[in-house]
Design a protein around this motif. Sequence first.
Motif, PDB file in Angstrom:
ATOM      1  N   VAL A 399       0.847  -1.198   0.000  1.00  0.00           N
ATOM      2  CA  VAL A 399       0.000   0.000   0.000  1.00  0.00           C
ATOM      3  C   VAL A 399       0.884   1.251   0.000  1.00  0.00           C
ATOM      4  N   GLU A 400       1.937   1.208   0.808  1.00  0.00           N
ATOM      5  CA  GLU A 400       2.892   2.324   0.836  1.00  0.00           C
ATOM      6  C   GLU A 400       3.481   2.605  -0.548  1.00  0.00           C
ATOM      7  N   LEU A 401       3.672   1.542  -1.294  1.00  0.00           N
ATOM      8  CA  LEU A 401       4.307   1.667  -2.620  1.00  0.00           C
ATOM      9  C   LEU A 401       3.297   1.961  -3.726  1.00  0.00           C
ATOM     10  N   ASP A 402       2.012   2.137  -3.333  1.00  0.00           N
ATOM     11  CA  ASP A 402       0.974   2.356  -4.329  1.00  0.00           C
ATOM     12  C   ASP A 402       0.749   1.098  -5.170  1.00  0.00           C
ATOM     13  N   LEU A 403       0.993  -0.049  -4.575  1.00  0.00           N
ATOM     14  CA  LEU A 403       0.817  -1.319  -5.290  1.00  0.00           C
ATOM     15  C   LEU A 403      -0.147  -2.233  -4.538  1.00  0.00           C
ATOM     16  N   GLY A 404      -1.044  -1.620  -3.779  1.00  0.00           N
ATOM     17  CA  GLY A 404      -1.915  -2.423  -2.915  1.00  0.00           C
ATOM     18  C   GLY A 404      -3.331  -2.583  -3.417  1.00  0.00           C
ATOM     19  N   LYS A 405      -3.592  -2.263  -4.672  1.00  0.00           N
ATOM     20  CA  LYS A 405      -4.968  -2.344  -5.208  1.00  0.00           C
ATOM     21  C   LYS A 405      -5.514  -3.765  -5.107  1.00  0.00           C
ATOM     22  N   ALA A 406      -6.742  -3.853  -4.586  1.00  0.00           N
ATOM     23  CA  ALA A 406      -7.360  -5.173  -4.387  1.00  0.00           C
ATOM     24  C   ALA A 406      -8.270  -5.521  -5.555  1.00  0.00           C
ATOM     25  N   ASN A 407      -7.762  -5.407  -6.779  1.00  0.00           N
ATOM     26  CA  ASN A 407      -8.673  -5.545  -7.928  1.00  0.00           C
ATOM     27  C   ASN A 407      -8.307  -6.673  -8.899  1.00  0.00           C
ATOM     28  N   VAL A 408      -7.535  -7.654  -8.449  1.00  0.00           N
ATOM     29  CA  VAL A 408      -7.114  -8.694  -9.390  1.00  0.00           C
ATOM     30  C   VAL A 408      -8.316  -9.521  -9.872  1.00  0.00           C
ATOM     31  N   GLY A 409      -8.400  -9.663 -11.179  1.00  0.00           N
ATOM     32  CA  GLY A 409      -9.508 -10.418 -11.772  1.00  0.00           C
ATOM     33  C   GLY A 409     -10.814  -9.651 -11.804  1.00  0.00           C
ATOM     34  N   LYS A 410     -10.771  -8.404 -11.332  1.00  0.00           N
ATOM     35  CA  LYS A 410     -11.981  -7.605 -11.280  1.00  0.00           C
ATOM     36  C   LYS A 410     -11.998  -6.602 -12.434  1.00  0.00           C
TER      37      LYS A 410
END
Lengths: 565, 159
Positions: A399-410
């Motif tokens: 999340v700190e790295l701006d890589l925490g999106k919870a959208n895989v397969g969405k």
Amino acid sequence: MYQYDDHDRRIIIERAQQFRGQVARRLSGEITEEEFKPLRLQNGLYMQLHAYMLRVAIPYGLLSSTQVRRLADIARKYDRGYAHLTTRQNIQYNWPKLGDVPSILDDLADVEMHAVQTSGNCVRNITSDPFAGIAPDELEDPRPYCEIMRQWSTFHPEFANLPRKFKIAVTGTPGEDRAAVRFHDIGIRIVENAAKERGFEVLVGGGMGRTPHIGAVIREFLPKRHLLSYMESILRVYNLHGRRDNKFKARIKILVVALGVEEFRRRVEEDWEATKTPELELPDAEVARVTKFFAPPAYEKLPASADQLTALSLGRDRELGNWIKNNVVGHKVPGYSAVVISVKMPGVPPGDVSDTQLDAIAGVADRYSFGHVVVTHTQNLVLPDVKTSDLAKLHAELVELDLGKANVGKLTDVITCPGLDYCDLANARSIPLSLEIAERFDRIDYLNDVGDVSIKISGCINACGHHHVGNIGILGIDKRGEEFYQLMLGGSPGNDASIGKILGAALPQDAIVDAVEKVLDRYLVVRESADERFLDTVRRVGFEPFRQAVYGDALFGAAAEKGAE
Amino acid sequence: MQIIRKREITEDDFVHVPDGAPLPEGGKPIVTLARYTAERDALLARYSALGVRVPPDKLPSDIPDLARLALVALEFPKFTEGRPYSIARQLRDRHGFEGELRAVGWVLRDQLRYMERCGFDAFELKPGKPLESALEAFGELQLTYQAAADDPRPIYRRR
């Protein structure tokens, strides 16, 4: 992962030297641009709209953290501080200078990487399941066979001037195809026969592009030792008989359809019977040697993950819970999970990663995943071996790295080609659409409600964004100089492979994302329950409800006519 | 005219004879496959060393009496033409052709190494391309992975 020996290393160094000479001869005028083109293409160097583009091979998508750091260095030194993950598990740089390319190849060779055969009319990078080696449902790790074929296809003298490009994919999970093997020139599935022996089911003639085809089975069971001799015979029949008069009809799928799969098979088998020498047979010792490189890392003995995962996904931290549900994938070893890092977020073209993100990803890979990273064909990254007990900590770092999106397969995990922003083949831009989708649907509750759905966007009929196999596919077309988009529904790349069909008349850019939203809203109304995936609903109810949602009753007649094409 | 034969620059001792042109008294002519097919017996009786020039849409099975030919020249109408590589391998590996296998047409330095590995041993470069520096191509990419006409053993039998 595979480690080069002296032989592999010297081949790549010699290649970098050879290309330095080729560039020098081009710059001196000894060879023309026309003559240089296939040489640079087989070194991954494309001429794009504004500049050269260099595509670096990542065999079956697997990278070490050292390699990721080197890719970050190259982005910083020779590009504009970012790189782009491709739909073939490769990475590409959009702004290198021709004169710098030999030095980039030297830098890559240092870390056992190269750009060999990432374009041109040859055998391209061989792709595989991003969860190879760790998937609980896997029969056998396909990567050793990918590596054996990588070596076989590298500078193959007979197959460097094929009628057209040639793509091979391998899956070791017969029950769940995550490598889209039915949409490759050759697809290989590791299977078990009635006698419980392992071998390969070989499919041929799948592909996307202008004329999408689902591959046909040419051999149900090929004993493993014959892998390379059989590949050679398929390639030879294609090389000799594939069309060369029209590049749009030059892929092997066109030949297979023209001859019929029976006649194609007969020719392959005839050649194979005559050319499968004992020397070509793959010795068990070689398979064992290569397999050793993919041996499991030193896993700890841990309790199973299920309870921890449930607790995390239902915990008070909703952001973490959603990420666990959407981005964490089961692992065959108790106590471990695979994590998909989504690089898809508002404001960033799908697949783009910055040099600082790459460095940071190398860091988390070292700390949490034995230093390994996998590029997926959905343009994301996988950390394959994370302790389930580390997931919360890892998520906080991402999340700190701006890589925490919870959208895989969405919905917002969109696949796109570079489109008209970069590519001189494109008819329309694709990145702005993906950015609009990322922006508009960036609401986790909506994403979770809509559930698993893939959107794939191509800026032209060459289909680099794989729109044919998107549950929702979008294809950019040119209508009298204006960018229009066709909307397609029902595609799937997996075991239930299907090719999407056009819903109705093409739509202008300002209407296409609205249309996607209307389709999804209608899905939410007509689905049987929250468990029925978008694709299943489309298959069950057909196109009519969606046509009405997008085009309305008045336009329905015309749209239906168009959609029937 | 100079050609490259077995990695050396040499004067060509064969002569291309276009269709319709008169045949030479003696020497080593290279005739088209069409002419060879029509006048095979006479040609083979008349010349002790005969060459045949084969376009890329023909297969080895289209060349009768292969073993009696001194030379087969495979045409590259374009430098991206790929069929002669497979034809060459078939000639060497399946048909055991031991005569000269020559690449003619749009032949460039950067293809020589691949051609050689497929069984070619003589090369007529595209007119205007330097021969001397082209020899360097044979020193590139010395290490290989595959079995080919130059070695039936793939890398896993040589490591």
